[in-house]
Design a protein around this motif. Structure first.
Motif, PDB file in Angstrom:
ATOM      1  N   SER A 190      57.971 -31.971  36.314  1.00  0.00           N
ATOM      2  CA  SER A 190      57.536 -33.063  37.192  1.00  0.00           C
ATOM      3  C   SER A 190      57.462 -32.641  38.660  1.00  0.00           C
ATOM      4  O   SER A 190      56.789 -33.272  39.463  1.00  0.00           O
ATOM      5  CB  SER A 190      58.495 -34.257  37.057  1.00  0.00           C
ATOM      6  N   GLN A 191      58.156 -31.551  39.027  1.00  0.00           N
ATOM      7  CA  GLN A 191      58.215 -31.133  40.434  1.00  0.00           C
ATOM      8  C   GLN A 191      57.050 -30.224  40.841  1.00  0.00           C
ATOM      9  O   GLN A 191      56.915 -29.884  42.014  1.00  0.00           O
ATOM     10  CB  GLN A 191      59.540 -30.376  40.694  1.00  0.00           C
ATOM     11  N   GLY A 192      56.235 -29.818  39.880  1.00  0.00           N
ATOM     12  CA  GLY A 192      55.089 -28.978  40.211  1.00  0.00           C
ATOM     13  C   GLY A 192      55.444 -27.555  40.549  1.00  0.00           C
ATOM     14  O   GLY A 192      54.719 -26.866  41.255  1.00  0.00           O
ATOM     15  N   ARG A 193      56.593 -27.060  40.062  1.00  0.00           N
ATOM     16  CA  ARG A 193      57.012 -25.690  40.344  1.00  0.00           C
ATOM     17  C   ARG A 193      56.530 -24.743  39.253  1.00  0.00           C
ATOM     18  O   ARG A 193      56.463 -25.102  38.081  1.00  0.00           O
ATOM     19  CB  ARG A 193      58.549 -25.609  40.426  1.00  0.00           C
ATOM     20  N   VAL A 194      56.207 -23.512  39.677  1.00  0.00           N
ATOM     21  CA  VAL A 194      55.773 -22.487  38.722  1.00  0.00           C
ATOM     22  C   VAL A 194      56.987 -21.960  37.972  1.00  0.00           C
ATOM     23  O   VAL A 194      57.983 -21.568  38.573  1.00  0.00           O
ATOM     24  CB  VAL A 194      55.046 -21.326  39.446  1.00  0.00           C
ATOM     25  N   HIS A 195      56.903 -21.962  36.659  1.00  0.00           N
ATOM     26  CA  HIS A 195      57.967 -21.430  35.815  1.00  0.00           C
ATOM     27  C   HIS A 195      57.466 -20.179  35.097  1.00  0.00           C
ATOM     28  O   HIS A 195      56.270 -19.992  34.901  1.00  0.00           O
ATOM     29  CB  HIS A 195      58.391 -22.461  34.762  1.00  0.00           C
ATOM     30  N   THR A 196      58.412 -19.343  34.694  1.00  0.00           N
ATOM     31  CA  THR A 196      58.096 -18.171  33.877  1.00  0.00           C
ATOM     32  C   THR A 196      58.701 -18.349  32.492  1.00  0.00           C
ATOM     33  O   THR A 196      59.897 -18.617  32.364  1.00  0.00           O
ATOM     34  CB  THR A 196      58.647 -16.875  34.516  1.00  0.00           C
ATOM     35  N   SER A 197      57.874 -18.227  31.468  1.00  0.00           N
ATOM     36  CA  SER A 197      58.328 -18.352  30.089  1.00  0.00           C
ATOM     37  C   SER A 197      57.745 -17.204  29.278  1.00  0.00           C
ATOM     38  O   SER A 197      56.805 -16.533  29.713  1.00  0.00           O
ATOM     39  CB  SER A 197      57.884 -19.690  29.491  1.00  0.00           C
ATOM     40  N   THR A 198      58.296 -16.986  28.104  1.00  0.00           N
ATOM     41  CA  THR A 198      57.793 -15.902  27.271  1.00  0.00           C
ATOM     42  C   THR A 198      57.618 -16.342  25.820  1.00  0.00           C
ATOM     43  O   THR A 198      58.302 -17.248  25.338  1.00  0.00           O
ATOM     44  CB  THR A 198      58.730 -14.674  27.284  1.00  0.00           C
ATOM     45  N   ALA A 199      56.686 -15.673  25.157  1.00  0.00           N
ATOM     46  CA  ALA A 199      56.504 -15.804  23.711  1.00  0.00           C
ATOM     47  C   ALA A 199      56.375 -14.391  23.170  1.00  0.00           C
ATOM     48  O   ALA A 199      55.870 -13.494  23.856  1.00  0.00           O
ATOM     49  CB  ALA A 199      55.260 -16.620  23.377  1.00  0.00           C
ATOM     50  N   THR A 200      56.864 -14.166  21.958  1.00  0.00           N
ATOM     51  CA  THR A 200      56.788 -12.827  21.382  1.00  0.00           C
ATOM     52  C   THR A 200      55.745 -12.781  20.272  1.00  0.00           C
ATOM     53  O   THR A 200      55.550 -13.758  19.549  1.00  0.00           O
ATOM     54  CB  THR A 200      58.143 -12.366  20.811  1.00  0.00           C
ATOM     55  N   VAL A 201      55.092 -11.638  20.169  1.00  0.00           N
ATOM     56  CA  VAL A 201      54.058 -11.433  19.151  1.00  0.00           C
ATOM     57  C   VAL A 201      54.420 -10.185  18.338  1.00  0.00           C
ATOM     58  O   VAL A 201      54.846  -9.172  18.898  1.00  0.00           O
ATOM     59  CB  VAL A 201      52.667 -11.239  19.802  1.00  0.00           C
ATOM     60  N   LEU A 202      54.281 -10.281  17.033  1.00  0.00           N
ATOM     61  CA  LEU A 202      54.464  -9.132  16.158  1.00  0.00           C
ATOM     62  C   LEU A 202      53.236  -9.015  15.263  1.00  0.00           C
ATOM     63  O   LEU A 202      52.849  -9.983  14.600  1.00  0.00           O
ATOM     64  CB  LEU A 202      55.717  -9.301  15.288  1.00  0.00           C
ATOM     65  N   VAL A 203      52.598  -7.845  15.279  1.00  0.00           N
ATOM     66  CA  VAL A 203      51.397  -7.589  14.474  1.00  0.00           C
ATOM     67  C   VAL A 203      51.710  -6.499  13.465  1.00  0.00           C
ATOM     68  O   VAL A 203      52.176  -5.414  13.836  1.00  0.00           O
ATOM     69  CB  VAL A 203      50.208  -7.155  15.356  1.00  0.00           C
ATOM     70  N   MET A 204      51.470  -6.780  12.191  1.00  0.00           N
ATOM     71  CA  MET A 204      51.713  -5.797  11.127  1.00  0.00           C
ATOM     72  C   MET A 204      50.469  -5.670  10.254  1.00  0.00           C
ATOM     73  O   MET A 204      49.813  -6.672   9.973  1.00  0.00           O
ATOM     74  CB  MET A 204      52.880  -6.242  10.245  1.00  0.00           C
ATOM     75  N   PRO A 205      50.158  -4.451   9.791  1.00  0.00           N
ATOM     76  CA  PRO A 205      49.048  -4.314   8.846  1.00  0.00           C
ATOM     77  C   PRO A 205      49.449  -4.892   7.494  1.00  0.00           C
ATOM     78  O   PRO A 205      50.607  -4.807   7.090  1.00  0.00           O
ATOM     79  CB  PRO A 205      48.840  -2.801   8.764  1.00  0.00           C
ATOM     80  N   GLU A 206      48.494  -5.494   6.798  1.00  0.00           N
ATOM     81  CA  GLU A 206      48.751  -6.016   5.465  1.00  0.00           C
ATOM     82  C   GLU A 206      48.825  -4.824   4.499  1.00  0.00           C
ATOM     83  O   GLU A 206      47.863  -4.090   4.336  1.00  0.00           O
ATOM     84  CB  GLU A 206      47.616  -6.957   5.046  1.00  0.00           C
ATOM     85  N   MET A 207      49.984  -4.656   3.877  1.00  0.00           N
ATOM     86  CA  MET A 207      50.209  -3.477   3.046  1.00  0.00           C
ATOM     87  C   MET A 207      50.264  -3.855   1.572  1.00  0.00           C
ATOM     88  O   MET A 207      51.313  -3.882   0.945  1.00  0.00           O
ATOM     89  CB  MET A 207      51.513  -2.776   3.469  1.00  0.00           C
ATOM     90  N   THR A 208      49.119  -4.172   1.016  1.00  0.00           N
ATOM     91  CA  THR A 208      49.070  -4.555  -0.401  1.00  0.00           C
ATOM     92  C   THR A 208      49.019  -3.340  -1.305  1.00  0.00           C
ATOM     93  O   THR A 208      49.282  -3.446  -2.496  1.00  0.00           O
ATOM     94  CB  THR A 208      47.833  -5.422  -0.677  1.00  0.00           C
ATOM     95  N   ASP A 209      48.681  -2.179  -0.737  1.00  0.00           N
ATOM     96  CA  ASP A 209      48.467  -1.002  -1.571  1.00  0.00           C
ATOM     97  C   ASP A 209      49.550   0.056  -1.420  1.00  0.00           C
ATOM     98  O   ASP A 209      49.363   1.206  -1.780  1.00  0.00           O
ATOM     99  CB  ASP A 209      47.110  -0.378  -1.243  1.00  0.00           C
ATOM    100  N   VAL A 210      50.716  -0.307  -0.860  1.00  0.00           N
ATOM    101  CA  VAL A 210      51.786   0.671  -0.693  1.00  0.00           C
ATOM    102  C   VAL A 210      52.841   0.472  -1.769  1.00  0.00           C
ATOM    103  O   VAL A 210      53.012  -0.623  -2.316  1.00  0.00           O
ATOM    104  CB  VAL A 210      52.450   0.566   0.703  1.00  0.00           C
TER     105      VAL A 210
END
Length: 355
Positions: free
Chosen positions: A188-208
């Motif tokens: 409500s105060q109009g201040r800039v905040h810093t937040s984070t989100a994490t991403v994990l990318v994996m190959p689909e390994m159906t043939d291993v």
């Protein structure tokens, strides 16, 4: 380099001959396999054929330089051909970099809201939308396997698969912590905040060959939930599988059938176990991970999205683009191409350093 290129050209010619044989044409599996291999060699073969033409034309131009009537034209041809030769050599060097065997695979992605509470979850939702729009632009398909919505919007966690052509080759650099700087809708105060989100990318390994023993699994079933009450099942179709030896947990609830959810969860579990094994091997070797663009770990801060200044910065390659609005709409090509180019540069330098 020429020796390697000749080997590739010979293999391509062999494949072309094999693909005309009736016994191959009638064997769908073999036909598909050989066609895929031939297709993977086509770019470098075409470049090499043109390179051989340029070398031949260069020799002819050098001879014509001594001809008074053709000297001026020959000198001009020499300049153009030398430039093309250098350009082709650079492209061929890149083509000869060992390919990541997972580049043509589909991927499994997890996005989680991290530091920042509700705003982190909202940002996780924004990242999911960004990747969804990028996937649409490439003609890829997204399948959500699990989603836990945040109380103020977005997702505390969302897991999905991206299916299409060479998906992993484009999105494999996205693993890590993504940081956002903006005024939250909850502020409500109009201040800039810093937040984070994490991403994990994996190959689909159906043939291993990943061995998963039934006794190592704990399977829980429960009633699935959906956004806004849509798609909510009245039966216990959602599946949560815990791999006891590693502690890896996989949840799948997008299918209405418990059996299908379990099959997909096991498929994802296989990819996660494989990914964990690869990480351990790379950490043991050490140098391979250091040569990469980032470690792929969730904790590594890879990118900052600054809304007040419409700025995106990728910290791994020191790239800043004043195009945040376009990037959040899925226009990721400049970022991804820059990461691919830097990855290729490092691999080329690595090869040279080993000589």
């Amino acid at each position: 380099m020429i020796e390697r290129l000749e080997t590739i050209l010979n293999r391509y010619n062999e494949l072309s001959a094999e693909l005309t044989k009736m016994e191959v044409i009638n064997d769908v599996k073999l036909m598909t396999s050989l066609s895929k291999e031939a297709s993977s060699l086509e770019t470098v073969v075409n470049l090499y054929k043109r390179y051989k033409e340029v070398l031949k034309n260069l020799e002819e131009a050098k001879e014509l330089v001594n001809d008074p009537e053709m000297a001026e034209l020959a000198k001009e041809d020499l300049t153009n051909l030398e430039t093309e030769k250098e350009d082709l050599e650079k492209k061929l060097e890149v083509e000869l970099i060992p390919k990541d065997p997972n580049d043509d695979k589909n991927i499994i992605v997890e996005i989680r809201g991290a530091a920042g509470g509700d705003e982190a979850n909202i940002f996780a939702g924004d990242l999911f939308e960004m990747y969804s729009r990028y996937a649409d632009s490439k003609g890829w398909r997204i399948e959500i396997t699990n989603a836990e919505e945040g109380t103020a919007g977005g997702y505390s966690q969302i897991e999905f698969m991206v299916k299409g052509e060479n998906v992993y080759s484009k999105l494999k650099y996205e693993s890590g912590a993504h940081r956002v700087q903006r005024v939250p809708v909850t502020e409500s105060q109009g201040r800039v905040h810093t937040s984070t989100a994490t991403v994990l990318v994996m190959p689909e390994m159906t043939d291993v060959d990943v061995e998963i023993k039934e006794e190592d699994l704990r399977v829980d079933v429960y009633r699935s939930s959906g956004a806004g009450g849509q798609g909510v099942n009245t039966t216990d179709s959602a599946v949560r599988i815990t791999h006891i030896p590693t502690g890896i947990v996989v949840t799948c609830q997008n299918e209405r059938s418990q059996l299908k959810n379990k099959e997909k969860a096991l498929e994802i579990l296989k990819s996660r176990i494989y990914d964990e094994e690869v990480r351990k091997q790379e950490e043991a070797v050490g140098s391979e991970r250091r040569s990469k663009i980032g470690t792929g770990d969730r904790s590594e801060k890879i990118r900052t999205y600054n809304y007040p200044q419409n700025r995106v910065t990728d910290h791994r390659i020191n790239l800043t683009l004043m195009q945040l609005d376009r990037i959040m709409q899925g226009d990721l090509d400049k970022l991804i191409e820059a990461l691919i180019n830097e990855d290729q540069r490092r691999k080329l330098e690595g090869e040279n350093n080993n000589i």
